[in-house]
Design an enzyme around this catalytic site. Structure first.
Site, short mmCIF file in Angstrom:
data_model
loop_
_atom_site.label_atom_id
_atom_site.label_comp_id
_atom_site.label_asym_id
_atom_site.label_seq_id
_atom_site.Cartn_x
_atom_site.Cartn_y
_atom_site.Cartn_z
N ASP A 129 18.43 33.04 -112.04
CA ASP A 129 17.65 31.84 -112.39
C ASP A 129 18.62 30.74 -112.82
OD1 ASP A 129 14.59 31.09 -113.09
OD2 ASP A 129 15.95 30.11 -114.50
N GLU B 11 20.18 27.03 -113.78
CA GLU B 11 19.84 25.77 -114.43
C GLU B 11 20.75 24.71 -113.83
OE1 GLU B 11 17.26 25.31 -116.35
OE2 GLU B 11 16.83 27.47 -116.36
N ASP C 107 15.60 28.29 -106.42
CA ASP C 107 16.97 28.60 -106.83
C ASP C 107 17.91 28.68 -105.63
OD1 ASP C 107 17.04 29.41 -109.90
OD2 ASP C 107 15.15 30.12 -109.06
N HIS D 231 13.65 27.88 -120.20
CA HIS D 231 14.57 27.00 -119.46
C HIS D 231 16.03 27.25 -119.80
CE1 HIS D 231 11.18 25.10 -117.76
NE2 HIS D 231 10.83 24.43 -118.84
N ASP E 222 15.57 33.09 -119.12
CA ASP E 222 14.59 33.12 -118.02
C ASP E 222 14.83 34.34 -117.14
OD1 ASP E 222 13.41 30.83 -118.92
OD2 ASP E 222 14.18 29.52 -117.34
#
Length: 405
Positions: A133, A135, A232, A289, A294
């Site tokens: 995941d 960011e 992603d 987040h 996550d």
């Protein structure tokens, strides 16, 4: 002698009546009851194990009629009755009613098929799941922002042990927009200090490849990437590799979209991480987040799905866009019996389908030639950020428009 014979005949004549009474009692009971007659039938011994159901015609065995009746009884149960039965079976009682029903049905399914010596359809064939995941850099209400990955987490799930085996984590230093926006910092919790001290993405990707090699992923151990949605890989990694001048990794071109697995298995609408956890009777652990948190929570959902009997398999794959306006976003296709993962992503032995059906030689030949005709592909739904109709696209746009509470 006559007395013995009379008693024997009476015993035989009374048997149907006793079985009828047991069945009537089961029908009128407030909870799920399995009659002795059903148990005896299910436990009937067979001289030879039966073949896989698919080889003799799917659902052709009489045991599936019994399962259908059991499923009907489970559907009539209240939430309290479901929890009582799961407690009796020493199973998890957390979750909404639909989750509890699916959990109980799967237990009976396993038991019945095992007694009938039938191999249960489908299974998670991978040794490991790698939950990712990312960011990325972002700005409020800027749809065409040049996102760069700033956090790269991966959680390694051991399918056999049903546990988290290891973690990979690194922050990445952005290049195009080296200074994080205030919105990005507030949303992700990632500070300027963290990314300023981090290596650039190419170095992090190399470190991740070495981490995968250290666990023999793809070389001794089979694995599948697991994500929450298609973005992603199709958006963030696709865009980052173009910015960094890197070839897109082969392992990233196919993955398990856990939202689809969750909604299909529990027969509910697709939803985000928090909503999935709540429905399972769980709470989000950590900061929403935060990439690592996550990913950890997605791994928890994956483990619950496996525990409840779900099959996690590749259900989406990436194709390179030929549209110049979409060159930052790869197009995503659904995996289905008529649209298996292409052989340029998987070897012929690794070809998979969305529901576990066998891939015909004809389809294999077309896939190998990358010429799956329009008739076979007509049911395939194309997903991209430009497709406003796609389920969940609003979630991605909102992800960077709404500040985390």
């Amino acid at each position: 002698m006559e007395g013995k014979m009379e008693r024997k005949l009476c015993s035989k004549s009374d048997q149907p009546l006793r079985e009828q009474n047991e069945e009537e009692k089961a029908k009128t009971s407030g909870s799920l009851t399995i009659t002795k007659k059903e148990i005896d039938r299910a436990q009937t011994d067979h001289s030879k194990p039966r073949k896989d159901v698919a080889s003799a015609g799917e659902f052709s065995d009489p045991v599936y009629k019994k399962l259908a009746r059991l499923n009907g009884e489970v559907n009539k149960m209240t939430k309290d009755q479901l929890k009582a039965k799961l407690t009796e079976l020493k199973l998890d009682t957390n979750g909404v009613k639909e989750v509890l029903k699916r959990r109980l049905k799967n237990v009976y399914k396993k038991q019945k098929l095992m007694k009938a010596r039938i191999k249960p359809p489908g299974s998670t064939k991978y040794d490991y799941l790698v939950v990712i995941d990312y960011e990325a850099t972002c700005e409020r209400e800027v749809d065409d922002y040049q996102h760069e990955i700033i956090e790269f987490p991966a959680i390694l799930v051991d399918v056999a042990d049903m546990s988290i085996a290891d973690e990979f984590h690194s922050y990445c230093r952005p290049v195009l927009n080296p200074k994080l926006t205030e919105f990005c910092v507030q949303l992700t919790g990632i500070t300027q200090t963290k990314v300023a001290a981090a290596p650039k993405f190419p170095q992090v990707l190399t470190s991740f490849s070495e981490w995968m090699q250290g666990h023999h992923l793809g070389d001794g151990h089979s694995f599948a990437i697991v994500t929450d949605g298609p973005w992603d890989m199709s958006r963030f990694l696709h865009m980052q590799c173009q910015f960094s001048g890197l070839d897109f990794p082969r392992w990233a071109r196919k993955w398990v979209n856990i939202r689809k697995v969750y909604s299909n298995f529990y027969q509910c609408r697709r939803c985000g991480i928090e909503a999935m956890l709540i429905s399972l009777g769980m709470t989000f652990q950590g900061q929403l987040h935060c990439g690592r948190d996550d990913a950890r929570n997605i791994a928890r959902i994956a483990l619950r799905l496996l525990s409840d009997g779900a099959t996690l398999k590749i259900n989406e794959y990436l194709t390179q866009s030929t549209n110049r306006r979409q060159d930052r976003t790869g197009e995503v296709e659904n995996v289905s019996p008529s649209n298996p993962v292409p052989s340029d992503i998987c070897s012929e032995d690794e070809l998979e389908t969305g529901d576990g059906a066998k891939v015909t030689d004809e389809v294999k030949a077309k896939v190998k030639a990358n010429k799956v005709d329009s008739e076979l592909s007509s049911g395939v739904k194309q997903l991209s950020l430009q497709d406003e109709q796609d389920d969940g696209i609003e979630d991605l746009l909102a992800y960077y428009k709404l500040q985390s509470s």
